[in-house]
Design an enzyme around this catalytic site. Sequence first.
Site, PDB file in Angstrom:
ATOM      1  N   ASP A  35       0.841  -1.207   0.000  1.00 26.36           N
ATOM      2  CA  ASP A  35       0.000   0.000   0.000  1.00 26.36           C
ATOM      3  C   ASP A  35       0.879   1.262   0.000  1.00 26.36           C
ATOM      4  O   ASP A  35       0.691   2.178  -0.816  1.00 26.36           O
ATOM      5  CB  ASP A  35      -0.885  -0.057   1.266  1.00 26.36           C
ATOM      6  CG  ASP A  35      -2.003   0.959   1.284  1.00 26.36           C
ATOM      7  OD1 ASP A  35      -2.239   1.604   0.245  1.00 26.36           O
ATOM      8  OD2 ASP A  35      -2.660   1.089   2.344  1.00 26.36           O
ATOM      9  N   THR A 119      -1.106 -11.346   3.349  1.00 30.14           N
ATOM     10  CA  THR A 119      -0.059 -12.242   3.880  1.00 30.14           C
ATOM     11  C   THR A 119       1.147 -11.509   4.474  1.00 30.14           C
ATOM     12  O   THR A 119       2.110 -12.151   4.882  1.00 30.14           O
ATOM     13  CB  THR A 119       0.430 -13.244   2.810  1.00 30.14           C
ATOM     14  OG1 THR A 119       1.054 -12.515   1.753  1.00 30.14           O
ATOM     15  CG2 THR A 119      -0.712 -14.066   2.270  1.00 30.14           C
TER      16      THR A 119
HETATM   17  N1  AR6 Z   1       5.174  -5.353  -4.808  1.00 28.36           N
HETATM   18  C1  AR6 Z   1       4.602  -6.577  -4.641  1.00 28.36           C
HETATM   19  N2  AR6 Z   1       4.347  -7.110  -3.418  1.00 28.36           N
HETATM   20  C2  AR6 Z   1       4.736  -6.398  -2.344  1.00 28.36           C
HETATM   21  C3  AR6 Z   1       5.333  -5.121  -2.431  1.00 28.36           C
HETATM   22  C4  AR6 Z   1       5.552  -4.603  -3.734  1.00 28.36           C
HETATM   23  N3  AR6 Z   1       6.110  -3.398  -3.942  1.00 28.36           N
HETATM   24  N4  AR6 Z   1       5.580  -4.664  -1.157  1.00 28.36           N
HETATM   25  C5  AR6 Z   1       5.172  -5.630  -0.315  1.00 28.36           C
HETATM   26  N5  AR6 Z   1       4.666  -6.683  -1.020  1.00 28.36           N
HETATM   27  P1  AR6 Z   1       1.222  -6.144   3.008  1.00 28.36           P
HETATM   28  P2  AR6 Z   1      -1.441  -6.972   3.970  1.00 28.36           P
HETATM   29  C6  AR6 Z   1       4.086  -7.944  -0.517  1.00 28.36           C
HETATM   30  O1  AR6 Z   1       1.718  -6.050   4.408  1.00 28.36           O
HETATM   31  O2  AR6 Z   1      -0.876  -8.164   4.668  1.00 28.36           O
HETATM   32  C7  AR6 Z   1      -0.570  -1.944   4.904  1.00 28.36           C
HETATM   33  O3  AR6 Z   1      -0.020  -1.121   5.884  1.00 28.36           O
HETATM   34  C8  AR6 Z   1       4.458  -8.400   0.859  1.00 28.36           C
HETATM   35  O4  AR6 Z   1       5.746  -9.016   0.859  1.00 28.36           O
HETATM   36  O5  AR6 Z   1       1.578  -5.053   2.066  1.00 28.36           O
HETATM   37  O6  AR6 Z   1      -2.695  -7.139   3.156  1.00 28.36           O
HETATM   38  C9  AR6 Z   1      -2.003  -1.587   4.583  1.00 28.36           C
HETATM   39  O7  AR6 Z   1      -2.260  -0.208   4.696  1.00 28.36           O
HETATM   40  C10 AR6 Z   1       3.358  -9.402   1.156  1.00 28.36           C
HETATM   41  O8  AR6 Z   1       3.658 -10.635   0.540  1.00 28.36           O
HETATM   42  O9  AR6 Z   1      -0.413  -6.240   2.984  1.00 28.36           O
HETATM   43  C11 AR6 Z   1      -2.784  -2.379   5.598  1.00 28.36           C
HETATM   44  O10 AR6 Z   1      -2.866  -1.710   6.826  1.00 28.36           O
HETATM   45  C12 AR6 Z   1       2.140  -8.794   0.416  1.00 28.36           C
HETATM   46  O11 AR6 Z   1       2.679  -7.788  -0.445  1.00 28.36           O
HETATM   47  C13 AR6 Z   1      -1.945  -3.643   5.745  1.00 28.36           C
HETATM   48  O12 AR6 Z   1      -0.616  -3.275   5.413  1.00 28.36           O
HETATM   49  C14 AR6 Z   1       1.085  -8.177   1.335  1.00 28.36           C
HETATM   50  O13 AR6 Z   1       1.712  -7.555   2.429  1.00 28.36           O
HETATM   51  C15 AR6 Z   1      -2.403  -4.721   4.813  1.00 28.36           C
HETATM   52  O14 AR6 Z   1      -1.705  -5.895   5.099  1.00 28.36           O
END
Ligand code: AR6
Length: 173
Positions: A35, A119
């Site tokens: 995000d 995740t």
């Molecule tokens: N490109 C692709 N995947 C990514 C990237 C990227 N640039 N950066 C991280 N990931 P998360 P959630 C992966 O924590 O669990 C936020 O603060 C990461 O390695 O981004 O749905 C929001 O505002 C992991 O595998 O999302 C919410 O508060 C995946 O993206 C909360 O985090 C999801 O990790 C949402 O948590």
Amino acid sequence: MASKIELLIADITKIKADGIVNAANTTLLGGGGVDGAIHRAAGPKLLEECLSLHGCKTGEAKITLGYNLPAKYIIHTVGPVWKDGKSKEDFFLAQCYFNSLDIASKYGLKTIAFPSISTGAYRFPTQKAAEIALTEIKKFTENKAIPETVMMILFSQKDFQIYNDAYRRIFNV
Ligand code: AR6
């Protein structure tokens, strides 16, 4: 009618698709993880548009423009926070994929890229998440011509392996 499904290790902010999906929170006003990366890469106009959306419920999805991203649109969806596995986490995660694909279909987005929703900060077990994600994508694309290509963008070799194993089981390849 089967769409093409691709698994890639990449940074989703660099993907040139019609739409990319953001793993957002209910405020839609940015955060960490994917995000934060999407908001930084898209630029401040994204936050302005997000402010006008008045949040998003868990499992639902809303669309904005992509601004400075290579992608034309961003579909923001809110994954469930993993608690104990008995709090409808599976249902809400499936809803994220279904509702995002449904918006993509309605907007005629031919290519769409998903991150691994829930995740990271939300601690959903990756193997279970991979099975839900790929099952929903399979079901949806069997019945709809658009999107034509669905990419799952993984951020580590380990996650790629988990999704690839799930892909083989679900698609029998
Ligand atoms: N490109 C692709 N995947 C990514 C990237 C990227 N640039 N950066 C991280 N990931 P998360 P959630 C992966 O924590 O669990 C936020 O603060 C990461 O390695 O981004 O749905 C929001 O505002 C992991 O595998 O999302 C919410 O508060 C995946 O993206 C909360 O985090 C999801 O990790 C949402 O948590």
